[in-house]
Design a protein around this motif. Structure first.
Motif, PDB file in Angstrom:
ATOM      1  N   TYR A 897      38.726 -42.579  59.187  1.00 15.60           N
ATOM      2  CA  TYR A 897      40.010 -41.967  58.864  1.00 15.60           C
ATOM      3  C   TYR A 897      41.058 -42.460  59.884  1.00 15.60           C
ATOM      4  CZ  TYR A 897      37.848 -38.635  55.649  1.00 15.60           C
ATOM      5  OH  TYR A 897      37.188 -38.052  54.600  1.00 15.60           O
ATOM      6  N   ARG A 898      42.232 -42.871  59.393  1.00 16.04           N
ATOM      7  CA  ARG A 898      43.316 -43.181  60.307  1.00 16.04           C
ATOM      8  C   ARG A 898      43.719 -41.886  61.018  1.00 16.04           C
ATOM      9  NH1 ARG A 898      45.543 -48.142  59.587  1.00 16.04           N
ATOM     10  NH2 ARG A 898      45.165 -49.185  57.595  1.00 16.04           N
ATOM     11  N   PRO A 899      44.047 -41.966  62.318  1.00  7.36           N
ATOM     12  CA  PRO A 899      44.391 -40.720  63.038  1.00  7.36           C
ATOM     13  C   PRO A 899      45.572 -39.981  62.418  1.00  7.36           C
ATOM     14  CG  PRO A 899      44.006 -42.536  64.568  1.00  7.36           C
ATOM     15  CD  PRO A 899      44.032 -43.148  63.209  1.00  7.36           C
ATOM     16  N   LEU A 900      46.525 -40.732  61.848  1.00  4.18           N
ATOM     17  CA  LEU A 900      47.690 -40.117  61.213  1.00  4.18           C
ATOM     18  C   LEU A 900      47.528 -40.228  59.702  1.00  4.18           C
ATOM     19  CD1 LEU A 900      50.539 -38.834  61.566  1.00  4.18           C
ATOM     20  CD2 LEU A 900      51.475 -41.157  61.360  1.00  4.18           C
ATOM     21  N   GLN A 901      47.561 -39.099  59.042  1.00  4.47           N
ATOM     22  CA  GLN A 901      47.456 -39.046  57.582  1.00  4.47           C
ATOM     23  C   GLN A 901      48.774 -38.490  57.040  1.00  4.47           C
ATOM     24  OE1 GLN A 901      44.669 -39.855  55.551  1.00  4.47           O
ATOM     25  NE2 GLN A 901      43.771 -40.738  57.420  1.00  4.47           N
ATOM     26  N   CYS A 902      49.254 -39.044  55.934  1.00 10.71           N
ATOM     27  CA  CYS A 902      50.485 -38.565  55.301  1.00 10.71           C
ATOM     28  C   CYS A 902      50.228 -38.373  53.802  1.00 10.71           C
ATOM     29  CB  CYS A 902      51.634 -39.543  55.508  1.00 10.71           C
ATOM     30  SG  CYS A 902      52.188 -39.652  57.233  1.00 10.71           S
ATOM     31  N   HIS A 903      50.894 -37.381  53.214  1.00 13.99           N
ATOM     32  CA  HIS A 903      50.780 -37.074  51.794  1.00 13.99           C
ATOM     33  C   HIS A 903      51.873 -37.838  51.068  1.00 13.99           C
ATOM     34  CE1 HIS A 903      50.489 -34.997  48.009  1.00 13.99           C
ATOM     35  NE2 HIS A 903      49.470 -34.271  48.441  1.00 13.99           N
ATOM     36  N   GLY A 904      51.510 -38.739  50.185  1.00 18.60           N
ATOM     37  CA  GLY A 904      52.472 -39.588  49.521  1.00 18.60           C
ATOM     38  C   GLY A 904      53.482 -38.845  48.671  1.00 18.60           C
ATOM     39  N   SER A 905      53.123 -37.654  48.151  1.00 15.20           N
ATOM     40  CA  SER A 905      54.042 -36.931  47.276  1.00 15.20           C
ATOM     41  C   SER A 905      54.932 -35.976  48.049  1.00 15.20           C
ATOM     42  CB  SER A 905      53.249 -36.140  46.222  1.00 15.20           C
ATOM     43  OG  SER A 905      52.510 -37.010  45.418  1.00 15.20           O
ATOM     44  N   THR A 906      54.376 -35.265  49.023  1.00 13.64           N
ATOM     45  CA  THR A 906      55.166 -34.238  49.710  1.00 13.64           C
ATOM     46  C   THR A 906      55.868 -34.756  50.944  1.00 13.64           C
ATOM     47  OG1 THR A 906      53.340 -33.533  51.122  1.00 13.64           O
ATOM     48  CG2 THR A 906      53.488 -32.542  48.927  1.00 13.64           C
ATOM     49  N   GLY A 907      55.374 -35.876  51.551  1.00 15.67           N
ATOM     50  CA  GLY A 907      55.984 -36.404  52.758  1.00 15.67           C
ATOM     51  C   GLY A 907      55.490 -35.774  54.036  1.00 15.67           C
ATOM     52  N   HIS A 908      54.612 -34.757  53.935  1.00 15.97           N
ATOM     53  CA  HIS A 908      54.058 -34.148  55.137  1.00 15.97           C
ATOM     54  C   HIS A 908      53.093 -35.119  55.803  1.00 15.97           C
ATOM     55  CE1 HIS A 908      55.335 -29.841  54.902  1.00 15.97           C
ATOM     56  NE2 HIS A 908      55.626 -30.223  53.670  1.00 15.97           N
ATOM     57  N   CYS A 909      53.036 -35.090  57.165  1.00 13.15           N
ATOM     58  CA  CYS A 909      52.087 -35.904  57.922  1.00 13.15           C
ATOM     59  C   CYS A 909      51.373 -35.030  58.937  1.00 13.15           C
ATOM     60  CB  CYS A 909      52.812 -37.041  58.656  1.00 13.15           C
ATOM     61  SG  CYS A 909      53.573 -38.264  57.548  1.00 13.15           S
TER      62      CYS A 909
END
Length: 1780
Positions: A897-909
């Motif tokens: 898993y990349r340490p930083l994950q982002c949600h493509g639809s909501t923009g939350h990271c």
């Protein structure tokens, strides 16, 4: 000596020195006598009872017996007894099987005593037997099913007649009880105090030698056979050996209670000899060195206690006895420790007591208990024993004699039963003990009892419900529901809340001869606990089974038993069974003897507190025609309760009405038992052994279109036979007619008052309750690492990810994921709090779940991240497209898993760990800089409450769709709630505290400026009722979807209801009071100016019918979309014009809100002027309105066709079905025009265009199309015969059945031409070839062809009998049923010849041999001959409208005759002639009376009067061939004292009257055509008063003042009178009468009243008693005025009408007419007494009571014999005022 042994010894010594014991009293014996159902043995010296058959096999020793005999001489035998001289003076053993409680020469001649006996399955008797057996044999697994009770009361010894002394006054009383089940038998002997006064009898052949033989007590198997022809003595057992041991029978016992003796007497598998109980008795063995016992006998001896004296010197100990509760059979009170001589302390003081064991005849121990320690009348509470503890008999006596007292102590362990007289309080977690168990170890030589082998709350509390507390008891623990909840402790539900049930139904059900598989179809039930209504729905039920299962309401009755409305002193089944149980039920249908097994298993409560029940059906049910309706009358079922099981047996009747068969009555027998886990350790008083379920309303229905089977039953549970003293004053809580909310409890107060109290977990005023969100209000019991989930009325706690419930079932503890080895074999697992890590071992690489060696590897397995990512990218899709909005994890080149994950639809990271789990406090919203996930962070903290709530909301649905509209809280960088929260869907914003709880008064709507949540605020106040109400409505549904269309109250800044409220969806506005209740008359429709709610108002009026209707629709929590809401004007009345807000239709209504015919307009059309006069509804409007009603639950009926009508109410030329899309043209009658139908998507026909004259469908086309239609599910119907038609619609000459292959020729009407049928494979006949003149079909061919035809719906009739005809069309002599295999011989008419039927597989009878006709066979009657002739005239298959005579089973004409299946009916006399004036076209058939009494098959007793004793007020009723009496207790029907007053075989008693001055009863006899009377004195016989010129005498009245009687004769239509002796007879009226029925006379005014149910012009008339002043009292609104009476209190005439179903009263002058009751069944006759009407009812076949004051049914009496009741009269010891 060890400390434990010392304490046990001290307790033993103390218990023996203070327990003064007396024998049982006579009242403590088992009930006996004629009132208990006993038979009485004939008086005499040597009498034997008739055979007493046993319902099930009894095992005595190991031999089976099916019958018993009771003898005078104190014995019970399994064989008929020889003469007494062959056994009465001899000792044991006997030659025949014997149970001997007191074998002696007894004589009951001259009234010296009685001997009673019976076989019983009464629960109280069986429970008592079980209690005694479990006391004496604690490890026995025994539940008796039957008991034999024999009682010898005050019997005397035989004395020679030659003796000069007077007969002895010494009398004995004793009892024997045999209890048994399918494997074991036990016998109790009972000897009450003072019951034994002689102890032996003189032998009859004593030759003047003064000797007396002591009675023998014991058992003998009798002679047994060996080596086929040889016999030898069987085993036997003696209880007594001399006179003194007989005297001791009532002073001692072997069960712990003096006078009660218990023995194990038989076993199905292996049994050597009798085994006695050994608790506190004086059983002993032969002294060492003395004479031993023979190998085939065991005879214990007893210490002699002639004075029954005991040592009572230690007063100090006596005073302390209550400090230590005594127990029955406690192991610590059994014997002294081995090796110690404690005999002196254990034995009562006796002058003859030996000083050492060697000198005593009984060295064993003795412990006696007070009789109150074991209350004989209390019910036992016990359960099954643990599997590892099996009963084993003690050592045989010879072994005991050798080994001494040591061996006596080595018996099996015995349970400890707590003292019943001291019931400990229930306390959470409390322990009830009598000694300090931590310090004491009881080792008595019998059992080692420590706290280690006892289940306690400390170890097993998790078995209790989270809403229960646990209490410890001496033998274990029990769970008890907390206040506000109910159940059995293991499962608890909120008080008063409605309950839901879900489950599956499976199994195989055979309908007729067709098996149908049920594959886990859904069952759902909903129970309104507040009034006992239980609704059950089973979906996806195949059609044949759906119709056939309609009568099987017992499927849904289980839920009625579990959650019935509780009457006083009762409890519903859930309080016993909880949610885990098994119900076995068997339904046997009559007359077909089909059997259906129902097994229902309660699986517990699910996460939503819903009960889960699975149902398995297997067996067969009768076939019911499609479209049939099933009606079941209310009934009562009695449940018998035993420990851990409830049973019931009942017989139900049901009525099936179908177009094919008309009305048919059937019945079934239901046997059921419900087993559950009952706690046996607490000391609660035993519950009632019987309770009665009253199922007051039973509704069953199968919805063919939806394939749903529904049952609806209203249930009440209460004690058997307990009724309120004044039924009209039943509290609404018990009657179920209160107005409390469905989520509220009704709490009864004094009289009719009650209080509505919201159920546990709900809040409100009781009439409107809403759910409390325990999670939001911080009321949950969830602990750390747990999440609260709100439920209706409750909540549940679920552990967070990585945690699981601990041993107590409540606390969340870390889940050790490593214990399941989740990591790769080359990795190690590291468990953490709420999570775990997998790390590859040195030399390997990977994510820990997949580890590979580093060298030489070119490819590695997929990592967890890659598997996660790929499963979302490829697996979650709809119609081949990936789900939009789903989160897809990002993986690095190594698959981590990349340490930083982002949600493509909501923009939350956010940042994640190596497992992809979010690191708390790292989430950033869109538009802000993400966290640096590589920076070393503080020690990983657990998720905060805000983050847990946020993450739980943002999950996708189970199908992979994101959840829209759900509120997800916003958390700051530290995981805390941001001060301001906003709902992204609604736009509402509000401030919250640190716990995320809304700060009241801060909420702003969309578009308003949000509050500054950072500004310090005044102290927070509690939520108001308005805010609770508002917030409860605004929450999303449990599935996370927002609730649309619900009314949301508006609150002001202080949280109070705004005075003006408006509905956001409908636009209506109204004023409310401070409680939010609408003020009547203030509602305004949308678009009108609202009321000024602040202006003072006139006194508030009550709500009108319109306002109640409107509010009931609007005040539901989950509104039904599209439901019609009525509009009311300012005064609360219906506005003349009503419109449907969703559909746009408008119509006019009357003052009651009923639609006015012809006023409905479609959307967009100008509405009707509702001020115009109303016209009658047209057929189109009637059909449309009948279809468009909503269901009983308030849901619109989907899929039903509703015709379209134009403005004038006529059918529109084109009709379309809104569900199927089909359209067609219709004529003016709404009939479809053939050929005009188009399917969905096709262009509809122009129905207004003139068309060529269309020919109507031919008969062949109609036949073909009805057969070719598909099933409701769209599947073609296989196996149905479809006729073939030519181009002109005529039958083709040759017809073939596609399924069977048969072919035949037909005529122009489609009728088969005889002799042309060919089987499959044979060349068909040439149907065009001219044939020899065709002969008409024979009776056999008609019968055969009717059997082979399909049903009206086009389905083939499966399993029907089809007769076989020869080439000439005659019946073959031998007929066989193709489905069942039965065969029989028939005569030339096809009628079965008696005695010729053989079952399948048996050799058939030779049908060519003559069979003798039974002498009892009667010839065909006129009715039967006429019926057969007409059926043949109609071609063997009469049409539904053709007349076929209806005959009774005895061949007589049925009194009601009808044209086929129509409602065109009339009455006939005994010769079948029509009675003029009785023709009817109504649904209610005419009230015809039979004219011939049923045949008599029993001996005719002499008709004599048997009046009831000690009755002041009695109802007399006529029931065919008898007159019954029904005493009144006040105004209640005293059914327990009802009896037959007079039996009149061969009669039909109709009219009945009573002369209060001479205590005489008068009646009319329709069969004998006479008028009779009899005195009410015992033994009086009837006397005929008039027997000439009577044809159909019915109503009868007696004028007690003028000594006259009056009667009506409904055949010549006359009213006559005479003196009471029949003299001076004269006709009063013989004109203008058609069907006179009831007649009464009011003596005080000299007025005569009668009814005439002339179907054309029914009326009630009156005149003077001499025939003057004849006039009509009432004729309007009268239908079938059967019953007539006089209300002496008001001076009104009252009648009950079987046509209008009303009970009405009117003054003699025609004024003051009022309706007392508007929904009677079928009344026939009626009387009035003390503000109550009592009438006989033909539908219920009983007597019904109606209160004049409350207009309610108050009581009911249904005689055991089910047949019509006719006249009714009231008999009194003194004449009442206004007697008539």
């Amino acid at each position: 000596m060890e400390r434990g042994e010392m304490l046990a010894l001290c307790l033993l010594c103390w218990s023996c020195s203070v327990c003064v014991v007396t024998a049982i009293q006579r009242a403590d014996m088992f009930p006996y006598g004629t009132l208990s159902g006993d038979l009485i043995l004939a008086e005499g010296d040597d009498e034997t009872s008739r055979v007493l058959p046993l319902p099930k096999t009894l095992y005595f020793y190991s031999s089976p017996f099916t019958q018993l005999y009771v003898a005078t001489n104190g014995i019970i035998s399994a064989q008929d007894l020889p003469m007494e001289k062959q056994y009465v003076d001899d000792g044991f053993p006997t030659d025949f099987p014997v149970v001997a409680p007191f074998l002696a020469d007894i004589d009951t001649s001259g009234g010296r005593g009685q001997i009673y006996y019976r076989v019983t399955e009464t629960p109280s008797v069986l429970n008592r037997v079980a209690q005694e057996v479990h006391r004496g044999f604690p490890d026995a697994k025994f539940t008796p099913t039957y008991a034999v009770v024999a009682t010898w009361e005050n019997v005397a010894a035989y004395e020679e007649e030659t003796r000069t002394t007077a007969p002895s006054s010494k009398l004995n009383t004793f009892q024997a009880v045999i209890g048994y089940d399918e494997t074991d038998s036990y016998v109790l002997f009972l000897y009450p105090e003072g019951g034994l006064n002689f102890f032996g009898t003189r032998p009859k052949e004593s030759y003047n030698v003064e000797i007396e033989l002591p009675a023998r007590v014991g058992f003998s198997r009798g002679e047994v056979t060996y080596l086929i022809f040889s016999r030898t003595e069987g085993p036997h057992y003696s209880v007594t050996s001399n006179e003194q041991s007989v005297k001791n029978l009532y002073q001692v016992g072997n069960t712990g209670i003096p006078g009660i003796w218990l023995f194990h007497t038989g076993n199905h598998y292996s049994f050597d000899n009798i085994v006695p109980a050994s608790i506190g008795g004086l059983l002993a063995t032969s002294p060492p060195g003395g004479h031993g016992l023979p190998l085939d006998t065991t005879t214990p001896d007893f210490e002699e206690y002639p004075d029954n004296t005991f040592d009572l010197n230690n007063k100090e100990e006596e005073e302390e006895e209550d400090d230590y509760p005594l127990t029955d059979g406690d192991p610590e009170f059994q014997t002294a420790p081995a090796g110690g001589d404690h005999s002196k302390s254990l034995q009562p003081a006796s002058p003859d007591a030996a000083s050492s064991p060697s000198e005593r005849s009984d060295p064993g121990p003795q412990v006696l208990h007070r009789s109150k320690d074991v209350p004989l009348n209390s019910e036992p509470r016990y359960g099954s024993e643990p599997e590892e503890r099996q009963y084993a008999p003690p050592n045989p006596p010879e072994a005991v004699a050798e080994q001494g007292a040591q061996q006596i102590q080595e018996q099996q362990p015995q349970d400890v039963y707590p003292h019943h007289s001291k019931e400990p309080r229930l306390s959470p977690g409390g322990h009830v003990v009598s000694v300090d168990e931590e310090d004491v170890d009881f080792d008595t030589g019998v059992i080692r009892y420590t706290t280690e082998n006892k289940e306690t709350c400390a170890s097993f509390q998790q078995q209790c419900s989270q809403h229960a507390f646990c209490s410890d008891y001496a033998t274990g623990f029990c769970c008890h529901c907390r206040p506000g909840f109910y159940g059995n402790g293991r499962h608890c539900l909120p008080d008063g809340a409605p309950q839901r049930v879900s489950g599956k139904v499976s199994g195989t059900v055979t309908v007729g001869s067709t098996p149908v598989q049920l594959n886990n179809i859904d069952l759902h039930a909903y129970i309104v606990v507040g009034d006992g209504r239980a609704y059950t729905a089973i979906s996806e039920v195949p059609e044949p089974v759906g119709w056939a299962l309609m009568p099987v309401a017992p499927i849904g009755e289980l839920f009625g038993w579990l959650f019935a409305l509780e009457l006083p002193n009762s409890q519903a089944g859930f309080k016993n069974a909880g949610a885990e149980f098994t119900r076995h039920a068997e339904v046997i249908f009559y007359p077909g003897n089909q059997r259906l097994s129902i097994i229902q298993t309660g699986r517990g409560l699910d996460d939503h507190n819903h009960l889960t029940v699975d149902t398995v059906l297997s067996g067969s049910v009768p076939f019911l025609p499609p479209g049939a309706e099933v009606t079941m009358d209310p009934f009562k079922d009695t449940y018998q309760y035993y420990p851990s099981v409830a049973t019931s047996t009942s017989v139900r009747e049901f009525l099936v009405v179908s177009a094919e068969r008309g009305s048919e009555s059937f019945s079934f027998q239901l046997k059921q038992n419900i087993t559950y886990r009952d706690c046996q350790h607490d000391n609660r008083p035993a519950a009632l052994e019987t309770l009665q379920i009253a199922m007051e309303r039973v509704f069953v229905m199968y919805v063919k279109e939806e394939r749903i089977l529904r049952y609806a039953i209203t249930n009440k549970i209460g004690p058997v036979g307990v009724e309120p003293t004044e039924p009209e004053l039943v509290n609404p809580c018990y009657a179920g007619n209160h107005d409390c909310d469905t989520t509220a409890q009704c709490v009864p107060l004094e009289g009719q008052a009650f209080q509505c109290q919201c159920a546990t977990g709900y809040r409100g005023d009781g009439r409107n309750c809403y759910d409390i969100d325990e999670c939001a209000e911080g009321l949950s019991s969830c602990g750390a690492h747990a999440q609260c989930v709100n439920l209706p009325g409750s909540h549940r706690c679920q552990c967070q990810s990585g945690f699981e419930f601990g041993y107590d079932g409540r606390t969340c503890v870390d889940m050790d994921e490593c214990s399941s080895s989740p990591c790769h074999s080359n990795a190690r697992c590291i468990n953490g709090l709420g999570s775990f890590q997998c790390q590859c071992q040195p030399g390997f690489y990977g994510d820990g779940f997949h580890c590979s060696q580093q060298e030489g590897q070119t490819a590695r397995p997929m990592s967890l991240c890659e598997l996660h990512r790929d499963s979302l990218q490829s697996g979650v899709e709809v119609k081949g497209l990936p789900i939009l909005g789903a989160f897809i994890p990002q993986c690095d080149s190594d698959g981590r898993y990349r340490p930083l994950q982002c949600h493509g639809s909501t923009g939350h990271c956010w940042c994640v760990d190596s497992q992809g789990q979010e690191r708390p406090g790292t989430r950033t919203p869109p538009g802000t800089a993400p966290k640096d996930c590589d920076r070393a962070d503080d020690l990983l903290r657990p998720k905060t409450l805000c983050e847990q709530q946020r993450d739980s909301v943002q999950t996708i649905s189970p199908e992979g769709y994101p959840l829209f509209g759900a509120f997800a809280p916003q958390c700051d960088a530290n995981g805390q709630y941001t001060p301001q929260q906003c709902h992204s869907s609604t736009g509402h914003c509000w401030c919250v505290d640190s716990n995320g709880e809304e700060i009241y008064g801060t909420r702003t709507a969309a578009g308003e400026t949000p509050r500054d949540c950072g500004k310090p605020d005044e102290p927070e106040r509690l939520k108001t009722q308005c805010e609770h109400h508002r917030d409860s409505v605004q929450t999303t549904s449990p599935e996370g979807y927002p609730i649309v269309g619900a009314y949301v109250p508006q609150c002001d800044a202080n949280g109070q209801y705004r005075s003006l409220q408006c509905h956001g969806s409908t636009g209506h506005c109204w004023c409310v009071d401070s409680q939010g209740q609408e003020r009547a008359g203030t509602r305004t429709p949308p678009g009108t100016a609202p009321k000024d709610c602040d202006r003072p108002d006139e006194p508030e009026r009550s709500k009108t019918h319109c306002e109640q209707h409107r509010d009931s629709v609007q005040n539901v929590r989950y509104p039904i979309d599209g439901e019609y809401v009525p509009q009311c004007d300012a005064h609360g009345e219906y506005t003349p014009l009503q419109c449907h807000g969703s559909t746009g239709y408008c119509w006019c209504v009357d003052s009651r809100g009923e639609e006015r015919a012809g006023s409905r307009t479609p959307p967009g059309a100008p509405p009707t002027d509702c001020d115009k006069p109303e016209r009658l509804k047209t057929p189109c409007e009637q059909q449309r309105d009948s279809v468009q009603t909503i269901s009983p639950e308030g849901y619109p009926l989907l899929g039903a066709f509703a015709p379209q009508c134009d403005a004038n109410g006529q059918y529109t030329p084109q009709q379309c079905h809104s569900s199927t899309g089909h359209c067609w043209c219709v004529d003016s009658n709404g009939e479809e025009i053939y050929g005009s139908r188009t399917a969905a998507g096709e262009t509809p026909r122009d129905c207004g265009k003139p068309d060529e004259p269309e020919r109507p469908k031919t008969y062949c086309e109609q036949h073909r199309d009805s057969a070719q239609s598909t099933s409701p599910e769209g599947y073609p119907i296989t196996g149905a015969y479809v006729p073939q038609c030519d181009a002109n619609g005529q039958y083709t000459p040759q017809q073939c059945h596609a399924s069977t292959g048969h072919c035949w020729c037909v005529d122009s009407n489609g009728q088969e031409r005889a002799g042309t049928r060919t089987p499959p494979g044979a060349p068909p006949r040439d149907c065009d070839k001219p044939d020899e003149p065709e002969r008409p079909k024979t009776h056999c061919e008609y019968h055969r062809d009717r059997g082979q035809s399909t049903s009206p719906e086009g389905y083939p009739i499966v399993g029907a009998y089809v007769p076989q005809c020869d080439a000439n069309g005659q019946y073959l002599p031998r007929q066989c049923h193709g489905s069942t295999g039965h065969c029989w011989c028939v005569d030339s008419q096809g009628q079965e010849r008696a005695g010729t039927r053989t079952p399948p597989g048996a050799p058939s009878v030779d049908c060519d041999r003559p069979v003798p006709v039974a002498p009892t066979q009667r010839p065909e009657s006129v009715c039967e001959r006429w019926r057969a002739s007409l059926i043949e005239h109609y071609g063997g298959k009469p049409d539904p409208q053709q007349y076929v005579p209806q005959c009774e089973p005895d061949g007589q004409f049925s009194p009601v005759q009808c044209y086929g299946e129509t409602t065109y009916c009339w009455c006939v006399d005994q010769d079948g002639r029509e009675v003029p004036g009785t023709r009817s076209h109504d649904v209610v058939k005419p009230a015809c009376l039979p004219s011939v009494a049923p045949p008599i098959v029993r001996p005719l007793p002499r008709p004599s009067v048997t009046p009831p004793p000690n009755t002041d007020i009695t109802l007399l009723y006529a029931q065919g061939q008898k007159i019954g009496v029904l005493p009144l207790n006040g105004t209640r029907l005293d059914a327990s004292r009802s009896k037959t007053l007079l039996t009149l075989h061969g009669s039909i008693v109709v009219g009945i009257a009573y002369d209060c001055k001479e205590n005489q009863v008068y009646w009319t006899d329709l069969s004998a055509r006479t008028i009779n009377r009899a005195s009410m004195a015992p033994g009086a016989e009837p006397k005929i008063l008039i027997n000439t010129n009577l044809v159909s005498p019915e109503g009868l009245a007696v004028d007690v003042d003028r000594r006259l009687m009056f009667w009506v004769d409904s055949n010549p239509d006359v009213i006559e009178r005479s003196n009471l002796d029949g003299s001076e007879r004269q006709t009063l009226f013989d004109t203008d009468l058609v069907n006179p029925r009831a007649i009464i006379v009011v003596s005080s005014t000299g007025t005569l009243y009668w009814t005439d149910w002339n179907r054309e012009a029914p009326k009630i008339e009156s005149s003077s008693v001499d025939g003057q002043n004849r006039r009509v009292v009432v004729s309007d609104g009268v239908g079938l005025p059967n019953a007539l009476t006089y209300d002496s209190s008001s001076g009104q005439i009252c009648w009950a009408d079987a046509g209008t179903k009303r009970l009405e009263c009117i003054s003699p002058d025609g004024s003051g007419r009022r309706v007392i009751h508007s929904s009677l069944n079928y009344p026939f006759s009626m009387v009035y007494y003390r503000n109550h009407f009592y009438y006989t009812d033909w539908r219920r076949d009983g007597v019904i009571a109606v209160s004049k004051d409350s207009s309610q049914f108050t009581d009911e009496y249904l005689p055991d014999q089910r047949s019509h009741l006719y006249g009714i009269a009231i008999a009194t010891t003194h004449c009442l005022s206004g007697s008539h």
